[in-house]
Design a protein around this motif. Structure first.
Motif, PDB file in Angstrom:
ATOM      1  N   ARG A  89      24.386  22.473  28.149  1.00  0.00           N
ATOM      2  CA  ARG A  89      25.196  21.433  27.516  1.00  0.00           C
ATOM      3  C   ARG A  89      24.710  20.040  27.905  1.00  0.00           C
ATOM      4  N   ASP A  94      25.508  17.391  24.894  1.00  0.00           N
ATOM      5  CA  ASP A  94      26.843  17.780  24.453  1.00  0.00           C
ATOM      6  C   ASP A  94      27.930  17.260  25.374  1.00  0.00           C
ATOM      7  N   SER A 170      29.987  28.294  23.705  1.00  0.00           N
ATOM      8  CA  SER A 170      29.537  28.302  25.088  1.00  0.00           C
ATOM      9  C   SER A 170      29.473  29.731  25.598  1.00  0.00           C
TER      10      SER A 170
END
Length: 201
Positions: A89, A94, A170
Motif C-alpha cells: 500500500r 495508497d 487488501s
C-alpha cells in the motif's frame, strides 16, 4: 542564500531521496507477493541507516514496526503478511503510514456493542496501532478470552486501525468479507474497530 536556507534545502533533498528510495525498496520486496526474514532484515538495516538523518515520520514508523517484528528473532507468517500489505500500500501511494481509516468506510456493527472477554473467541485482522497482532491477542488472553483464525465459532472480529478505503483488495479483506456474510446470514459474530476494542480493555 543564507546558511539556514541552504541547510533546509539540503534536508528537503535528502528526505525526498530517502522516500523515493524507500518506495523502490518496498516495490522490490513486495514484487513477488511474499516476504521472508532475510528481506525484512535487509529493510531493517536500510531503515537503521536512514532513520537518524531523516525527519520523515514514515521512516520512523516503519522502522518501529520492523523492529517489533524482529524483536524475538523470528518473523512469523502473520507478521510477514501484515508487513507485505503495508509495503504494497505504501509503494502504490495508497496510504501513508499513520493514516487511520475512517470507521464509516468499514462494515462495522452499528451501534457497536459492549465487549466482553471471558470465554469469547476473538480474531484480529489488519494492522494495529496497539502493536503486532500477537500483542493484541495477549491482551485478550490476559482478560480470559481466546484468540484464533476466523471461523464460524468466532465471536468478535477486530479490524486494525491502519487501513485504506480499498480494504476489500487488501490481504486481510477476505476475512472481513467472510465475517460480513456470516453476520448477514444470522450468525452472532461482532465486527468492531480497533478503537472500540481498545476502549474495553
Amino acid at each position: 542564500m543564507n546558511e539556514a536556507q541552504y541547510n533546509r534545502l539540503g534536508g528537503d533533498r535528502i528526505n525526498s531521496r530517502q522516500i523515493d528510495e524507500l518506495i523502490g525498496i518496498a516495490r522490490g520486496l513486495a514484487a513477488d507477493g511474499a516476504l521472508n526474514q532475510p528481506e525484512i532484515e535487509f529493510l531493517q538495516k536500510w531503515l537503521a541507516v536512514n532513520v537518524d538523518i531523516s525527519d520523515q515520520p514514515v521512516i520512523r514508523t516503519l522502522y518501529g514496526r520492523v523492529n517489533d517484528i524482529l524483536r524475538d528473532g523470528v518473523a512469523d507468517q502473520d507478521e510477514c503478511l501484515e508487513l507485505l500489505d503495508t509495503l504494497e500500500r505504501f509503494s502504490s501511494g495508497d496510504f501513508e503510514l499513520g493514516e487511520v481509516l475512517k470507521a464509516t468506510t468499514l462494515p462495522l456493527c452499528d451501534p457497536a456493542p459492549d465487549l466482553y472477554f471471558d470465554g469469547l473467541l476473538y480474531c484480529f485482522t489488519g494492522t494495529f496501532n496497539f502493536g503486532q497482532r500477537k500483542h493484541c491477542e495477549q491482551a485478550v488472553v490476559e482478560r480470559g478470552g481466546n484468540c484464533g483464525g476466523l471461523r464460524k465459532g468466532t465471536d468478535v472480529l477486530v479490524i486494525g486501525a491502519y487501513a485504506t478505503s480499498s480494504w476489500k483488495h487488501s490481504s486481510f479483506g477476505n476475512k472481513i468479507i467472510q465475517a460480513c456474510e456470516w453476520r448477514d446470514g444470522g450468525m452472532p459474530i461482532v465486527i468492531v474497530s480497533e478503537e472500540h476494542w481498545r476502549r474495553h480493555l
